[in-house]
Motif scaffolding. Sequence first.
Motif, short mmCIF file in Angstrom:
data_model
loop_
_atom_site.label_atom_id
_atom_site.label_comp_id
_atom_site.label_asym_id
_atom_site.label_seq_id
_atom_site.Cartn_x
_atom_site.Cartn_y
_atom_site.Cartn_z
N MET A 107 0.88 -1.13 -0.19
CA MET A 107 -0.08 0.00 -0.16
C MET A 107 0.88 1.31 0.03
O MET A 107 0.62 2.27 -0.59
N TYR A 108 2.18 1.24 0.63
CA TYR A 108 2.93 2.35 0.65
C TYR A 108 3.41 2.65 -0.71
O TYR A 108 3.50 3.91 -1.06
N THR A 109 3.41 1.82 -1.73
CA THR A 109 3.99 1.96 -3.10
C THR A 109 3.04 2.79 -3.79
O THR A 109 3.08 3.87 -4.45
N VAL A 110 1.44 2.42 -3.59
CA VAL A 110 0.51 3.08 -4.12
C VAL A 110 0.46 4.53 -3.66
O VAL A 110 0.18 5.39 -4.61
N GLU A 111 0.45 4.54 -2.30
CA GLU A 111 0.25 5.96 -1.88
C GLU A 111 1.43 6.98 -2.43
O GLU A 111 1.15 8.12 -2.93
N ARG A 112 2.62 6.36 -2.65
CA ARG A 112 3.95 7.24 -3.10
C ARG A 112 3.41 7.71 -4.55
O ARG A 112 4.06 8.58 -4.91
N TYR A 113 3.25 6.59 -5.38
CA TYR A 113 2.85 6.93 -6.82
C TYR A 113 1.80 7.99 -6.80
O TYR A 113 1.92 8.93 -7.90
N ILE A 114 0.75 8.04 -6.13
CA ILE A 114 -0.32 9.04 -6.11
C ILE A 114 0.31 10.44 -5.62
O ILE A 114 0.12 11.54 -6.11
N GLU A 115 1.41 10.50 -4.57
CA GLU A 115 1.76 11.50 -4.21
C GLU A 115 2.70 12.24 -5.11
O GLU A 115 2.65 13.40 -5.27
N GLN A 116 3.38 11.43 -5.86
CA GLN A 116 4.24 11.90 -7.31
C GLN A 116 3.34 12.31 -8.49
O GLN A 116 4.06 12.53 -9.47
N ASN A 117 1.98 12.24 -8.35
CA ASN A 117 1.39 12.17 -9.43
C ASN A 117 1.71 11.42 -10.63
O ASN A 117 1.45 11.85 -11.90
N ILE A 118 2.06 10.22 -10.41
CA ILE A 118 2.58 9.47 -11.53
C ILE A 118 1.20 8.43 -11.91
O ILE A 118 1.00 8.06 -13.24
N ALA A 119 0.45 8.36 -11.07
CA ALA A 119 -0.87 7.51 -11.14
C ALA A 119 -1.83 7.65 -10.21
O ALA A 119 -1.50 8.53 -8.99
N SER A 120 -3.03 7.11 -10.29
CA SER A 120 -4.04 7.07 -9.39
C SER A 120 -4.23 5.77 -8.92
O SER A 120 -3.87 4.65 -9.42
N GLY A 121 -5.15 5.77 -7.67
CA GLY A 121 -5.57 4.49 -7.23
C GLY A 121 -6.21 4.49 -6.07
O GLY A 121 -7.17 5.29 -5.84
N PHE A 122 -6.39 3.28 -5.60
CA PHE A 122 -7.32 3.05 -4.54
C PHE A 122 -6.63 2.90 -2.97
O PHE A 122 -5.92 1.82 -2.97
N LEU A 123 -7.20 3.45 -1.97
CA LEU A 123 -6.61 3.35 -0.66
C LEU A 123 -7.66 3.68 0.50
O LEU A 123 -8.81 4.22 -0.03
N PRO A 124 -7.61 2.93 1.48
CA PRO A 124 -8.34 3.17 2.52
C PRO A 124 -8.33 4.72 2.99
O PRO A 124 -7.29 5.45 2.94
N MET A 125 -9.83 4.97 3.39
CA MET A 125 -9.83 6.57 4.03
C MET A 125 -8.94 6.70 4.82
O MET A 125 -8.22 7.61 5.12
N SER A 126 -8.36 5.74 5.99
CA SER A 126 -7.79 6.03 7.05
C SER A 126 -6.20 6.22 6.73
O SER A 126 -5.47 6.71 7.22
N ALA A 127 -5.74 5.70 5.50
CA ALA A 127 -4.54 6.03 5.18
C ALA A 127 -4.26 7.23 4.57
O ALA A 127 -3.06 7.79 4.59
#
Length: 302
Positions: free
Chosen positions: A231-251
């Motif tokens: 999940m960490y990788t998903v969040e980092r990609y979104i932070e860098q505006n490389i891709a979008s994705g699905f994450l828990p609201m709590s995260a």
Amino acid sequence: MTLVQMQYFQAVCQWGSFLKASEQLHVSQSAISLSIKNMEKEYNTIFFERDKNALRITEAGRNIQEEINSILEKYNHLEKKIQNMSMNRDYIRVGVSTLGGNAVFPLILSELKKQYPDMVVSTMEESTKRQFEMLDENLLDVIITHRRFETPEEKCKFDAVYGKMQLIRDRQAFCVNIKNPISMKESVTWEDIAGEPLILLKDNFLQTVSIKQRFAERGLEPVILQQTSQMYTVERYIEQNIASGFLPMSAVRYNSLIKPFTLNELPNRYVNCFWRKDRYQFNAVKKFLSIAKAVSQEYDKE
């Protein structure tokens, strides 16, 4: 001769009655009577003489009584020794799901370390399916994840095997970087999502299976840039505006770089702590569950 037969024999000798022995052992009188009869049949020997007024132990019965008492004394000593070892066990093995588990487990672990600094906590991050497999194989003591059921019958069978404590309520969200033009929208559709490069978790995650199913139901072909197990990788990609994705609201609720969108097709779900009902619960496990309950109650207040 089985251990249970020896225990029944000892109780009958001690109380001089099948009825009194059954009351002390909390089993039926017929169960004790049948057990003794099976012993006598197996060894072709009468251990007790029965009449209407009394039950007397025979010479053959007295000959084995002392040996049985000795065996059971050693057994009880061994059982107490093992129990004491178990009571003093000061470590716990915890399985944590990549999605829901990581939202609450760090809070539990932090509090656990404050109250029990010497306790050893071994953690394993796995998919929900693998977590339950490891729980069944006695490789984990507790797991933190979510579990959904297709039918009430499936849930009923599940509840017969596993204990459960509800921890937090969470929800999956479609997430984009705040610089993404989509972030200006009030809501998004699956058509919007299909037009975005996506980073998803791997296919062994139920969330990914469900997301791909949503696309397929609408005849949409998503643009999947990458799949990962973190999940960490998903969040980092979104932070860098490389891709979008699905994450828990709590995260992402405190991440100012990410804009989450909730969808009706991704409803609320509960993250729970699970354990096997048929396993002995060590003190370390009891401490963990107590702290997990307290932490989840505080989490809900936020």
